[in-house]
Design an enzyme around this catalytic site. Structure first.
Site, PDB file in Angstrom:
ATOM      1  N   ASP A 169       0.797  -1.185  -0.010  1.00  0.00           N
ATOM      2  CA  ASP A 169      -0.059   0.104  -0.034  1.00  0.00           C
ATOM      3  C   ASP A 169       0.730   1.389  -0.027  1.00  0.00           C
ATOM      4  OD1 ASP A 169       1.079  -0.093   2.486  1.00  0.00           O
ATOM      5  OD2 ASP A 169      -0.846   0.104   3.655  1.00  0.00           O
ATOM      6  N   HIS A 170       2.103   1.175  -0.007  1.00  0.00           N
ATOM      7  CA  HIS A 170       2.898   2.372   0.294  1.00  0.00           C
ATOM      8  C   HIS A 170       3.667   2.921  -0.935  1.00  0.00           C
ATOM      9  CE1 HIS A 170       2.260   2.211   4.875  1.00  0.00           C
ATOM     10  NE2 HIS A 170       3.299   3.414   4.706  1.00  0.00           N
ATOM     11  N   ASP A 230       4.218  -0.067  11.379  1.00  0.00           N
ATOM     12  CA  ASP A 230       3.959   1.038  10.671  1.00  0.00           C
ATOM     13  C   ASP A 230       3.388   1.806  12.248  1.00  0.00           C
ATOM     14  OD1 ASP A 230       1.759   3.153   9.926  1.00  0.00           O
ATOM     15  OD2 ASP A 230       2.723   2.425   7.961  1.00  0.00           O
ATOM     16  N   ARG A 240       0.561  13.736   8.930  1.00  0.00           N
ATOM     17  CA  ARG A 240       1.968  14.186   9.397  1.00  0.00           C
ATOM     18  C   ARG A 240       2.242  15.441   8.141  1.00  0.00           C
ATOM     19  NH1 ARG A 240       4.471   8.509  10.847  1.00  0.00           N
ATOM     20  NH2 ARG A 240       3.883   8.705  13.179  1.00  0.00           N
ATOM     21  N   SER A 284       7.302   8.189  12.094  1.00  0.00           N
ATOM     22  CA  SER A 284       7.252   6.840  11.479  1.00  0.00           C
ATOM     23  C   SER A 284       7.956   5.782  12.347  1.00  0.00           C
ATOM     24  CB  SER A 284       7.555   6.926  10.028  1.00  0.00           C
ATOM     25  OG  SER A 284       8.004   5.647   9.386  1.00  0.00           O
ATOM     26  N   ARG A 307       9.880   3.457  10.928  1.00  0.00           N
ATOM     27  CA  ARG A 307      10.663   3.114   9.762  1.00  0.00           C
ATOM     28  C   ARG A 307      12.079   2.463  10.660  1.00  0.00           C
ATOM     29  NH1 ARG A 307      10.604   8.215   6.366  1.00  0.00           N
ATOM     30  NH2 ARG A 307       8.513   7.886   6.563  1.00  0.00           N
TER      31      ARG A 307
END
Length: 649
Positions: free
Chosen positions: A64-65, A119, A379, A538, A540
């Site tokens: 989805d990203h 996420d 964000r 995030s 990540r």
């Protein structure tokens, strides 16, 4: 003493530790989710763990990203994720099926369960009465392997809601009000638990908008009770058998309380470049707007598309405005189509984008130079929109729609009065469209699945154990609220390298100082100095893993964001906190520092020597003794391998 919602769910999932203030907990995780920006690395880590099947009740990988297929790299990663899911027992949500948080809320999230996702907006599922926590990919990989997820027992804040939202004010304004009050650091080490009579007036999609953006406060998670509203949502999804009632006891205790009268709220806007720079829309009304973006995991539900279409139907987007919509799921698209909302948006001049995270993470639909972009996302960090000159303002769907029509920032109440527009009312139908044919179930013959690895998928990097003494140069000094977008940018240029750590490392701190990677390598690594809330944003893990491969040994900061702190530990970077904040001011880029890693013990103070200036600083590490063992070993995978060898497991 009664229990609150958080304590009731935690109490049934504690595998290690006790529910008491400051305790270190190991939580049993029921469900996991990963996505294609963080999931490839999580899957490489899961393979490195060496078990043949996920141990959770449900694990889902979402594409989805990063859906731009400019060359082979993204499609190869998507294929790899599908193969790993088939082989190891995960469900795979294919590209176009929707955004992980919206789809998970629709099809998998359940009251009373626990969800860990790679996420930071995983807490979206708190809108359905689920403890849902964002984490780094390695923590999620370990949870898929059946390991408990470790966290400190958070403080629990009651957010008492009363009244009901007035017309043209929405759930986005609720969470913006919370951010206005407590800021981007106010939720650190806390849970935001919503309740009170006003909660019953909010639908599950509205609740999910609020819990989604609780991440911007730094909260570990946000949660609503599971009540009749929750049951209604599960019924329309055909999942009513999963409902359980979960409510706080009348005498439940909380660490603190925030009271919000929903009827007192007005349309709000968060200004660049932080989600807590919140002011009423009326204070900035008339600001010229270049771009409007509807959607993202925060505001892409059916409720949100219908609210936007309510304004736009039969009208046209202002000629100066470029408007686009990223729907949250195929269900949203199909329902929106059946109700005519999609046609209303298209006729008004709104571009239909993919059902993806796209614009929110800088994957297309960037604003022009110095452009003002109103977005319903969560964000607005510097550079997150795709470049550093774009100015992103966070707003509700109602504000976005009114402004798209006016060409300037517009209070939707004012435009509604000018147009004679009736208030929007959202009612769920008896059933929503449910089509699960874009989920790929795990293979019934996993031994026959061959995992295809494209040439851009590099092996997990070797991380060596750290030496007894750490010495190096301060490679970079930065200020407060440095986000993981600052450390490791996303966007169309960088994200294709998410499965190739040597390549993605070339972009570390690109937004702040593009010379950083070359300088770090030339110096043989060193230290980073940061201000308060270092690593905000995030989840990540690349923001820790990539600096580690460049030789970063430690980060000295005033304080750390929760997920990034865990990621630093996972990849063998020592987090250090100043005992005296003035020592931060005295440090300069280029100073040579040293400290003894082998003598550290939990949060006991220790000395960091500034060899350049001949001074000493008293510091501590905000992690526990076991975390220090992990750091000394060079990271959690090394440490787990050592433990396995010692026990013969």
């Amino acid at each position: 003493m009664g229990k609150n919602v958080t304590e009731k769910i935690l109490g049934t999932h504690v595998a290690e530790g006790e529910l008491k203030p400051g305790a270190r907990l190991g939580l049993k995780i029921d469900q996991t989710l990963i996505q294609d920006a963080t999931g490839t690395m999580a899957c490489l880590e899961f393979e490195a763990i060496g078990i043949d099947r996920v141990q959770t009740e449900v694990s889902v990988t979402y594409t989805d990203h990063n859906l731009i297929q400019a060359d082979y790299r993204n499609p190869d990663d998507h294929r790899y994720l599908q193969d790993v899911a088939a082989k190891y027992g995960m469900i795979c949500s294919l590209a176009g099926n929707g955004i992980c948080h919206q789809v998970h809320l629709e099809r998998f999230a359940r009251p009373g369960g626990t969800l860990l996702g790679s996420d930071s907006h995983t807490p979206t599922a708190g809108g359905i009465g689920m403890i849902a926590i964002g984490a780094g990919g390695l923590d999620v990989a370990l949870a898929m392997a059946g390991e408990p997820f470790t966290l400190g027992m958070p403080k629990i804040v009651r957010v008492e809601l009363s009244g009901a939202l007035l017309p043209f004010v929405s759930a986005k304004d609720v969470i913006l009000e919370v951010l206005r009050r407590i800021g981007v650091k106010g939720g650190v080490g806390k849970v935001l638990e919503y309740g009170g009579p006003g909660a019953a007036s909010l639908s599950v999609p509205e609740r999910a908008t609020i819990t989604n953006m609780g991440a911007e406060t730094g909260a570990t998670f946000s949660i609503f009770p599971s009540d009749e509203v929750t049951l209604r949502w599960l019924k329309v999804q055909g999942r009513e058998s999963q409902w359980v009632e979960i409510a706080a006891d009348a005498d439940a205790a909380y660490d603190s309380t925030i009271e919000i009268d929903l009827a007192s709220l007005e349309p709000l806007v968060a200004c660049p470049f932080q989600p807590d720079k919140v002011v009423p829309v009326r204070e900035l009304a008339g600001l010229p707007v270049d771009q409007v973006m509807f959607g993202s995991c925060t505001n892409s539900s059916l409720r949100d598309i219908l609210a936007a279409a309510h304004f736009l139907k039969g009208r046209a987007v202002h000629p100066r405005v470029d408007a686009g919509f990223s729907p949250g799921s195929r269900q949203v698209i199909l329902e929106g189509n059946d109700r005519g909302a999609i046609a209303d948006l298209v006729r008004a001049g709104v571009r239909l984008l993919e059902a993806s995270c796209g614009p929110c993470i800088g994957m297309g639909f960037a604003p022009p130079t110095e452009g003002v972009s109103l977005r319903t996302i969560n964000r607005n960090f510097l550079g997150r929109c795709g470049h550093s000159t774009g100015k992103v303002y966070l707003v509700s769907p109602e504000v976005a729609a009114a402004s798209a029509l006016a060409g300037v920032l517009k209070d939707p109440r004012d435009l509604a009065a000018e147009l004679g527009l009736e208030p929007f009312v959202f009612d769920l139908p008896e059933r929503l469209v449910v089509e699960d044919n874009r989920f790929i179930m795990p293979s019934p013959a996993p031994g026959e699945v061959e995992i295809r690895r494209g040439p851009n998928i590099a092996p997990f990097p070797e991380l060596k154990a750290l030496p007894p003494e750490l010495e190096g140069t301060v490679l970079l000094k930065v200020g407060d609220d440095i986000t993981t977008d600052h450390i490791m940018p996303a966007g169309a240029k960088v994200l294709p390298f998410r499965s190739n750590i040597p390549e993605i490392s070339k972009y570390v701190f690109e937004v702040v100082d593009p010379t950083f990677p070359d300088r770090a390598k030339a110096a043989g690594g060193g230290f980073i100095v940061g201000g308060a809330n270092y690593g905000q944003g995030s989840s990540r893990e690349h923001a820790a893993l990539a600096p580690r491969t460049l030789g970063v040994k430690a980060v000295l900061a005033k304080s750390f964001a929760r997920i990034h702190l865990a990621n630093l530990v996972n990849f063998g970077i020592l987090p250090v906190v100043f005992e005296n904040p003035a020592d931060y001011d005295a440090l300069g880029q280029g100073d040579v520092l040293s400290l003894r890693l082998d003598t550290l013990a939990g949060e006991e103070p220790f000395v960091v020597t500034n060899r350049t200036k001949g001074t000493e600083m008293s510091c501590r590490t905000p992690v526990e003794a076991e975390d220090l063992e992990i750091i000394r070993a060079g990271g959690r995978l090394n440490w787990a391998g050592t433990k396995k060898g010692q026990t013969g497991a």
